[in-house]
Design a protein around this motif. Sequence first.
Motif, PDB file in Angstrom:
ATOM      1  N   ASP A 290       0.817  -1.214   0.000  1.00  0.00           N
ATOM      2  CA  ASP A 290       0.000   0.000   0.000  1.00  0.00           C
ATOM      3  C   ASP A 290       0.850   1.263   0.000  1.00  0.00           C
ATOM      4  N   THR A 294       0.646   4.879  -4.146  1.00  0.00           N
ATOM      5  CA  THR A 294       0.548   6.276  -4.560  1.00  0.00           C
ATOM      6  C   THR A 294       1.568   6.639  -5.635  1.00  0.00           C
ATOM      7  N   THR A 297       1.335   4.927 -11.735  1.00  0.00           N
ATOM      8  CA  THR A 297       0.596   5.676 -12.736  1.00  0.00           C
ATOM      9  C   THR A 297       0.238   4.733 -13.877  1.00  0.00           C
ATOM     10  N   TYR A 306      -6.929   0.368  -5.734  1.00  0.00           N
ATOM     11  CA  TYR A 306      -6.192  -0.625  -4.948  1.00  0.00           C
ATOM     12  C   TYR A 306      -7.164  -1.673  -4.426  1.00  0.00           C
ATOM     13  N   THR A 358       4.313   9.029   4.369  1.00  0.00           N
ATOM     14  CA  THR A 358       5.428   8.691   3.476  1.00  0.00           C
ATOM     15  C   THR A 358       5.980   7.299   3.761  1.00  0.00           C
ATOM     16  N   SER A 360       3.700   4.979   5.032  1.00  0.00           N
ATOM     17  CA  SER A 360       2.375   4.417   5.271  1.00  0.00           C
ATOM     18  C   SER A 360       1.850   4.913   6.624  1.00  0.00           C
ATOM     19  N   PRO A 378      -4.890   9.818  -3.587  1.00  0.00           N
ATOM     20  CA  PRO A 378      -4.443   8.430  -3.419  1.00  0.00           C
ATOM     21  C   PRO A 378      -4.128   8.075  -1.966  1.00  0.00           C
ATOM     22  N   ASP A 379      -3.578   9.031  -1.194  1.00  0.00           N
ATOM     23  CA  ASP A 379      -3.285   8.758   0.209  1.00  0.00           C
ATOM     24  C   ASP A 379      -4.570   8.422   0.958  1.00  0.00           C
ATOM     25  N   GLN A 381      -7.245   7.119  -0.418  1.00  0.00           N
ATOM     26  CA  GLN A 381      -7.665   5.795  -0.888  1.00  0.00           C
ATOM     27  C   GLN A 381      -6.986   4.686  -0.092  1.00  0.00           C
ATOM     28  N   VAL A 382      -5.679   4.824   0.099  1.00  0.00           N
ATOM     29  CA  VAL A 382      -4.929   3.808   0.835  1.00  0.00           C
ATOM     30  C   VAL A 382      -5.419   3.722   2.266  1.00  0.00           C
TER      31      VAL A 382
END
Length: 443
Positions: A290, A294, A297, A306, A358, A360, A378-379, A381-382
């Motif tokens: 995970d 981020t 691409t 994800y 940075t 996780s 994206p952060d 989303q994770v």
Amino acid sequence: MPEPRSGRRRFLRRRAVTAALAAAFSTVLMAGLTSCGASDAGGHITLTFSWWGNDDRQARTEQAVKLFEKAHPGVTVQMSNADFGSYKQRLSTQAAGGGIPDLAQLDYRQISQFAGGGALLPLDRYVKDGTLDTGEMDASLVRTGHLDGRQYALPMGRGITGYVYDATVFAQAGIPAPQPSWTWEDWAQVAARITAMKLKTPDGRTAAGANDGGSNEDVFEDWLRGHGKQLYAGPSTLGYTEQDLAAFWSFCHRLQKSGALVSSKDSAQADATGISAFSRGLDALDYSWDATFTGFTSPSGHTIRYAPVPTVGGRAGSYFKPTMLIGIGAHSKHPKEAAELMDFLLNDPRAGDVLGVTRSQPPNRKIAAAVDRKLTGPDRQVWQFDEEMEKYGVQPPPSAPPKGDVAIESAFTREYQRVEFGLASPRKAAHELIVQAKQELES
């Protein structure tokens, strides 16, 4: 975290051997001279701190360290950063040459290697006297830094494995977003269905459905845990059989031969370079941690998401583990100050605000909650994915792998590549791997 493994270049020109040996000797010498902190004549303390990571992690880490230096005017921190492959090699050289830095970022697989080899300082006294505060950390995560009943490292982040997938392609194929309970059989069917769409890669070939995880020991571990087993049953004992491994490799190789997974050549190239097949536009599903999601691409500009690692009948094999840990060099001249820097990075809200995700999710729960409120894109989303997996339920992380695991991991990749290229059957390769693994664990 484990991040994408960099390939090892195995062939040196004969002319370069002498230069390589000289450089290695120089590095070992310098490691012995500079790996541990020092004090100048005025009592000022200099600490060394090294880690691996991308430019964002470097910038954020340097900013957090500067905050520490401002709060501790008598301490200066010399920092160094490198890509994962170079970092691992350098740290091993430093350990052999007299000592690793005062503070070093560590991979989960390196704990036994360095602690067992006397390169890491036990942290128990600093945990006991409060210099290192673990009160807001998950106890099972903290235990991953244990070896033989002593604490040698603390987690810097918490992460979990999953699959990066092309949501645009999934929508075109009418495939719903994968749920936590989806199975390896579902995954195989999805890969075959996407391959049947005959989408084109950037170089004009037919795209595969997914990457081939047969060479990745992390994928096997998730598959194995879904079957109720583990990589290791003890410090010198494997937790799986030749039959278990042969079944996994047969499953992967059968799908590869059908075209559902990327070709053996593309798979081997990803192993060698660390550049995923997904990033090259060769497939629509790729295994990843995970923390690295981020950075993905889509070459075609598609939307990416994800997804969870497939289960075995609903039983999740993935687990939350330290994305990386941090430890103190056994020969540090200033272990107390190194412990204070470690605690600052892990537990100070100012550092937490700068470091963000940075590495996780921060291990300190209070800092994690504060960071959560500021996440976007994206952060976010994770973070939501991790919360979903926690609610679904995963098993606690195992103890750090034994000392021989690093060599076994390399052998694992090497043996499956023999299967990929038709040099050995899954059963034969599994037998060879088991033999090599037992030798490493018993040596």
